[in-house]
Each structure stands twice: as C-alpha cells, then as structure tokens.
Design a protein around this motif. Structure first.
Motif, PDB file in Angstrom:
ATOM      1  N   LYS A 100      26.490 -68.864   7.969  1.00  0.00           N
ATOM      2  CA  LYS A 100      25.770 -69.800   8.831  1.00  0.00           C
ATOM      3  C   LYS A 100      26.506 -70.068  10.143  1.00  0.00           C
ATOM      4  CE  LYS A 100      23.058 -72.175   5.299  1.00  0.00           C
ATOM      5  NZ  LYS A 100      22.763 -73.458   4.612  1.00  0.00           N
ATOM      6  N   ARG A 101      27.794 -69.818  10.179  1.00  0.00           N
ATOM      7  CA  ARG A 101      28.563 -69.980  11.415  1.00  0.00           C
ATOM      8  C   ARG A 101      28.604 -68.685  12.226  1.00  0.00           C
ATOM      9  NH1 ARG A 101      34.276 -72.312   9.893  1.00  0.00           N
ATOM     10  NH2 ARG A 101      34.464 -72.476  12.169  1.00  0.00           N
ATOM     11  N   GLY A 102      27.824 -67.687  11.823  1.00  0.00           N
ATOM     12  CA  GLY A 102      27.785 -66.432  12.553  1.00  0.00           C
ATOM     13  C   GLY A 102      28.951 -65.524  12.276  1.00  0.00           C
ATOM     14  N   ARG A 103      29.595 -65.683  11.106  1.00  0.00           N
ATOM     15  CA  ARG A 103      30.726 -64.837  10.732  1.00  0.00           C
ATOM     16  C   ARG A 103      30.469 -64.187   9.380  1.00  0.00           C
ATOM     17  NH1 ARG A 103      35.422 -69.320  12.102  1.00  0.00           N
ATOM     18  NH2 ARG A 103      34.989 -69.515  14.349  1.00  0.00           N
ATOM     19  N   PRO A 104      29.386 -63.433   9.245  1.00  0.00           N
ATOM     20  CA  PRO A 104      29.039 -62.881   7.925  1.00  0.00           C
ATOM     21  C   PRO A 104      30.072 -61.911   7.374  1.00  0.00           C
ATOM     22  CG  PRO A 104      27.670 -61.933   9.657  1.00  0.00           C
ATOM     23  CD  PRO A 104      28.406 -63.073  10.280  1.00  0.00           C
ATOM     24  N   GLN A 105      30.930 -61.361   8.235  1.00  0.00           N
ATOM     25  CA  GLN A 105      31.979 -60.476   7.735  1.00  0.00           C
ATOM     26  C   GLN A 105      32.960 -61.215   6.838  1.00  0.00           C
ATOM     27  OE1 GLN A 105      31.599 -61.464  10.857  1.00  0.00           O
ATOM     28  NE2 GLN A 105      33.519 -61.549  12.014  1.00  0.00           N
ATOM     29  N   TYR A 106      32.949 -62.554   6.870  1.00  0.00           N
ATOM     30  CA  TYR A 106      33.803 -63.351   5.997  1.00  0.00           C
ATOM     31  C   TYR A 106      33.008 -64.020   4.890  1.00  0.00           C
ATOM     32  CZ  TYR A 106      37.054 -62.843   9.907  1.00  0.00           C
ATOM     33  OH  TYR A 106      37.860 -62.330  10.891  1.00  0.00           O
ATOM     34  N   CYS A 107      31.832 -63.497   4.558  1.00  0.00           N
ATOM     35  CA  CYS A 107      30.943 -64.099   3.556  1.00  0.00           C
ATOM     36  C   CYS A 107      31.710 -64.458   2.280  1.00  0.00           C
ATOM     37  CB  CYS A 107      29.811 -63.137   3.225  1.00  0.00           C
ATOM     38  SG  CYS A 107      28.665 -63.735   1.981  1.00  0.00           S
ATOM     39  N   PHE A 108      31.460 -65.676   1.790  1.00  0.00           N
ATOM     40  CA  PHE A 108      32.163 -66.173   0.607  1.00  0.00           C
ATOM     41  C   PHE A 108      31.370 -65.971  -0.680  1.00  0.00           C
ATOM     42  CE2 PHE A 108      33.668 -68.945   4.132  1.00  0.00           C
ATOM     43  CZ  PHE A 108      34.990 -68.549   4.125  1.00  0.00           C
ATOM     44  N   ASP A 109      30.164 -65.419  -0.593  1.00  0.00           N
ATOM     45  CA  ASP A 109      29.296 -65.344  -1.770  1.00  0.00           C
ATOM     46  C   ASP A 109      28.547 -64.023  -1.776  1.00  0.00           C
ATOM     47  OD1 ASP A 109      28.132 -66.191  -4.107  1.00  0.00           O
ATOM     48  OD2 ASP A 109      26.554 -67.352  -3.129  1.00  0.00           O
ATOM     49  N   THR A 110      29.279 -62.924  -1.748  1.00  0.00           N
ATOM     50  CA  THR A 110      28.646 -61.610  -1.698  1.00  0.00           C
ATOM     51  C   THR A 110      27.946 -61.286  -3.013  1.00  0.00           C
ATOM     52  OG1 THR A 110      30.730 -60.572  -2.334  1.00  0.00           O
ATOM     53  CG2 THR A 110      30.261 -60.736   0.013  1.00  0.00           C
ATOM     54  N   PHE A 111      26.960 -60.400  -2.926  1.00  0.00           N
ATOM     55  CA  PHE A 111      26.089 -60.104  -4.063  1.00  0.00           C
ATOM     56  C   PHE A 111      26.546 -58.882  -4.850  1.00  0.00           C
ATOM     57  CE2 PHE A 111      22.792 -62.165  -1.248  1.00  0.00           C
ATOM     58  CZ  PHE A 111      22.628 -63.280  -2.043  1.00  0.00           C
ATOM     59  N   ASN A 112      26.322 -58.934  -6.157  1.00  0.00           N
ATOM     60  CA  ASN A 112      26.403 -57.775  -7.048  1.00  0.00           C
ATOM     61  C   ASN A 112      25.189 -57.805  -7.972  1.00  0.00           C
ATOM     62  OD1 ASN A 112      29.855 -58.461  -7.163  1.00  0.00           O
ATOM     63  ND2 ASN A 112      29.011 -56.650  -6.196  1.00  0.00           N
ATOM     64  N   ALA A 113      24.954 -56.707  -8.670  1.00  0.00           N
ATOM     65  CA  ALA A 113      23.870 -56.680  -9.651  1.00  0.00           C
ATOM     66  C   ALA A 113      24.115 -57.740 -10.720  1.00  0.00           C
ATOM     67  CB  ALA A 113      23.766 -55.292 -10.275  1.00  0.00           C
ATOM     68  N   ALA A 114      23.041 -58.384 -11.163  1.00  0.00           N
ATOM     69  CA  ALA A 114      23.163 -59.415 -12.202  1.00  0.00           C
ATOM     70  C   ALA A 114      23.337 -58.795 -13.586  1.00  0.00           C
ATOM     71  CB  ALA A 114      21.935 -60.317 -12.182  1.00  0.00           C
ATOM     72  N   GLN A 115      22.686 -57.667 -13.827  1.00  0.00           N
ATOM     73  CA  GLN A 115      22.799 -57.008 -15.128  1.00  0.00           C
ATOM     74  C   GLN A 115      24.078 -56.178 -15.207  1.00  0.00           C
ATOM     75  OE1 GLN A 115      18.812 -55.534 -16.824  1.00  0.00           O
ATOM     76  NE2 GLN A 115      18.604 -55.174 -14.612  1.00  0.00           N
ATOM     77  N   ARG A 116      24.511 -55.930 -16.419  1.00  0.00           N
ATOM     78  CA  ARG A 116      25.684 -55.086 -16.636  1.00  0.00           C
ATOM     79  C   ARG A 116      25.267 -53.716 -17.152  1.00  0.00           C
ATOM     80  NH1 ARG A 116      31.031 -56.917 -17.149  1.00  0.00           N
ATOM     81  NH2 ARG A 116      31.300 -58.785 -15.869  1.00  0.00           N
ATOM     82  N   MET A 117      25.915 -52.689 -16.660  1.00  0.00           N
ATOM     83  CA  MET A 117      25.850 -51.377 -17.294  1.00  0.00           C
ATOM     84  C   MET A 117      26.734 -51.423 -18.531  1.00  0.00           C
ATOM     85  SD  MET A 117      25.932 -49.037 -13.816  1.00  0.00           S
ATOM     86  CE  MET A 117      27.080 -50.105 -12.916  1.00  0.00           C
ATOM     87  N   THR A 118      26.461 -50.555 -19.498  1.00  0.00           N
ATOM     88  CA  THR A 118      27.175 -50.622 -20.777  1.00  0.00           C
ATOM     89  C   THR A 118      27.574 -49.231 -21.259  1.00  0.00           C
ATOM     90  OG1 THR A 118      25.214 -50.399 -22.188  1.00  0.00           O
ATOM     91  CG2 THR A 118      25.763 -52.625 -21.425  1.00  0.00           C
ATOM     92  N   LEU A 119      28.463 -49.222 -22.258  1.00  0.00           N
ATOM     93  CA  LEU A 119      28.685 -48.007 -23.027  1.00  0.00           C
ATOM     94  C   LEU A 119      27.503 -47.814 -23.974  1.00  0.00           C
ATOM     95  CD1 LEU A 119      32.472 -48.437 -23.908  1.00  0.00           C
ATOM     96  CD2 LEU A 119      31.477 -46.938 -22.169  1.00  0.00           C
ATOM     97  N   ALA A 120      27.438 -46.654 -24.597  1.00  0.00           N
ATOM     98  CA  ALA A 120      26.328 -46.366 -25.500  1.00  0.00           C
ATOM     99  C   ALA A 120      26.274 -47.338 -26.669  1.00  0.00           C
ATOM    100  CB  ALA A 120      26.434 -44.927 -26.004  1.00  0.00           C
TER     101      ALA A 120
END
Length: 361
Positions: A100-120
C-alpha cells in the motif's frame, strides 16, 4: 483428478535426494498446475536438503523454473492454460503495508498454493520456496506465475526465478548502478556473475570481479567484468581502490555473505558509496566493527531481497533484453541434465565446476 508424477525430494537432513512418485492435486481457487519445462539447480535447494532453511521434511526441491500452465483453479484470470511462465517465490499480495505504500518488492504477505502436494502414501511435502519444481508438474499460486515470451529457451528463462534475478537486481534495483559507475562484485558464482551482467547492462564503465577461483574470474570476464582480482593472492580492498583511482567503487556487491567479505565491501567503496549484501549469511555469523567507521563514511548499506524485483515488471523485460542479444543469460547454463541427476549436480555446484546445472524435460 489428482495426478501422479515424478519429483525429487529431500526426505531427511543430509541424505541424498530421491526421485520418487508425488501427487499433484487439482488446482483450487487461485491455484495453477504448471508442466515444468526446465528448472535450475540452485544452492538454496542444497541448503534445504541440509536443513539450513527449516526442518519441515520431506521437501520437494527445485524453484528456478519455467513451464507451461496446464490448468487453473477458480478465480484465476492472470494466466490461462497454454501460457509460458516463469515461476517466482514472491507473489505480492497488494494489500499489506509495504504494497500500500508503493513498495511491493518488500511485500510482507506473499502468496503460495493453499493445498499441499504429497507423496503417494499421502505424506505432505514442503515445496522449496513455495514452488517445488524438480517435478514433471507442480502446484503454485497464480501470482507465482509470470507470463513471458514463449520463444525463450526454458532453461534460460527459468533462471530468472531466483539466482540470476537476485544478482542482477542487486546491481540494477538495489544498488541503482548507473552509467559511468564503478562496481566491485565479491564472489563470482551465479549470483555474483548476474550482478556483473546487470552492472554492464546498466552502463557501468569499470566492473571489478573478486574471487579466489580463477575459473570463476574467467566466467566473470565473459559476462562483463573489466577487471579481475584474485582474493587469494591480493588484498581485496587495496586492489579495488587501486583500480578506482584510490577512491573505492561507487557500488560494492557482496555476493558471498560472510563477515569478512562484507567488511571488504564496506572499506572498498567510495566515501559515500553503496554496499549491497545479496549473499545469504548463516544465522551464526556475527560482525564487529568500529561504529565511528559507519558514521564517518556515509553512503548507503543495503540488503537485497530477490534483487528487489517485481516479477511482472522485470521478468518480461529481461527476457526481451535476452532475445535482443543485450543480456547473455544463456552463458549461465553450464550443463543440461535429467531429473535423476540432481544429486550429481549438487556435487558439481559444491565443487565450483558450474554456474548452473539446469534440469530439462
């Protein structure tokens, strides 16, 4: 339907990696399944295997990747099936205080997938840097996918996902290297050499490569260094000062991340020069220096996170520069290997024999 594919995992600390079957779920809201075309072997993957990041084993390794979007989940409109993308590990949120301050390169809450990949057998995997791309396919958040020109070589494009972007961005974004500047880069592995290539691209006129390995210094020359200093034979600070008229460099980039190299960077810069730390220190390292030296020299002391990049801005631009012949990204690819060769690639990297081994499909 969930898919079973091959993936390279680190099952326990220090154990050799394994090529095994993993399960990729269908993409949920905001998620994307990517068919991986190429993935670089980065030192961070080895650090995961050695337990240097955290102890959330087993890890699905690999993160410097490019590939093709196979399927998307609900609400995804930034990419679509068939898009050629480079994966990134800083998908900005747009809502935190940095964004929000125009500094997205310092984002504090970056996204990842919510689900997990697994072993068989259902064991959940921790994907390296939220990506896990030493696999035929991987599941990521849509924000981790940056669309680039599909004519680019995947083995080259994927390197923007970590090391090359970190080094190049340390020079161009963090260090703000400009036309006519003098630059010294300490440590000429993949990240350091990317800083050298970035400094050349930005118009620096004197680019000094510093390393203890003559092979790496030769790679640095090939990527744009105008001078080379073998730190095993010469005092780094004295050499950089001699090569800059006695003043020191305008920007000094520490691509090693040790107290001794950071001190060299500090004292090898001009009076009001800039030091950029992009090499990642281990938590046990400590620095002790006279406080008066900080006060009396001025300038700027910076740390560079992922080259302070914005993937949507930087990746397409750098691919365009590569395709125009202005940025020799192909020189970072030392060898192309198969998915079963990751452990051998770790040994080659540790021995300093390669800039990057790249797994290709």
């Amino acid at each position: 339907m969930p898919q079973q594919v091959r993936g390279v995992i680190a099952r326990s600390q220090g154990s050799p990696v394994e090529l095994t079957d993993i399960v990729i779920p269908d993409p949920g809201p905001g998620e994307v399944v990517v068919a991986v075309a190429a993935c670089g072997v980065c030192h961070t993957d080895l650090t995961y295997r050695e337990g240097g990041i955290n102890d959330e084993f087993p890890f699905l390794l690999g993160h410097e990747a490019a590939g093709t979007v196979e399927s998307v989940g609900a609400g995804v409109d930034s990419v679509r099936p068939g898009d050629f993308v480079v994966l990134n590990w800083r998908a900005v949120c747009g809502q935190c205080r940095a964004c929000k301050r125009g500094r997205p390169q310092y984002c504090f809450d970056t996204f990842n997938a919510a689900q997990r990949m697994t072993l068989a057998d259902g064991t959940e995997l921790t994907p390296a840097l939220g990506i896990g791309a030493f696999a035929d396919k991987t599941l990521v958040h849509a924000g981790q996918c940056t669309k680039v020109d599909s004519s680019a070589d995947p083995a080259v494009a994927g390197l923007l996902g970590c090391g090359v972007m970190a080094g190049l961005g340390a020079a161009v974004n963090t260090g703000a290297v400009g036309r006519g500047d003098s630059v010294a880069v300490i440590g000429c592995g993949g990240v350091g050499d990317a800083a050298i290539a970035g400094s050349r691209l930005a118009g620096a006129t004197r680019i000094i490569a510093v390393d203890r390995d003559e092979r790496k210094l030769e790679w640095a020359r090939d990527l744009g260094a105008t001078h080379a200093v073998n730190a095993s034979e010469t005092d780094t600070v004295a050499a950089v000062r001699e090569l800059t008229g006695g003043f020191g460099a305008d920007v000094v980039i520490d691509a090693v991340g040790r107290p001794e190299t950071w001190q060299q960077a500090f004292y090898a810069r001009d009076l009001a020069g800039t030091v950029v730390l992009v090499g990642v220190p281990t938590p046990d390292l400590r620095l002790e220096m006279p406080l008066i030296d900080f006060f009396s020299r001025g300038g700027a002391l910076k740390s560079s996170w992922y080259g302070d990049c914005l993937p949507e801005r930087d990746f397409p631009m750098l691919i365009d520069l590569y395709r125009q012949g202005r940025l020799p990204l192909e020189k970072f690819v030392s060898e192309r290997i198969g998915l079963a060769d990751v452990e051998k690639a770790f040994h080659a990297m540790h021995a300093g024999d390669v800039l990057r081994s790249v797994v290709v499909w």
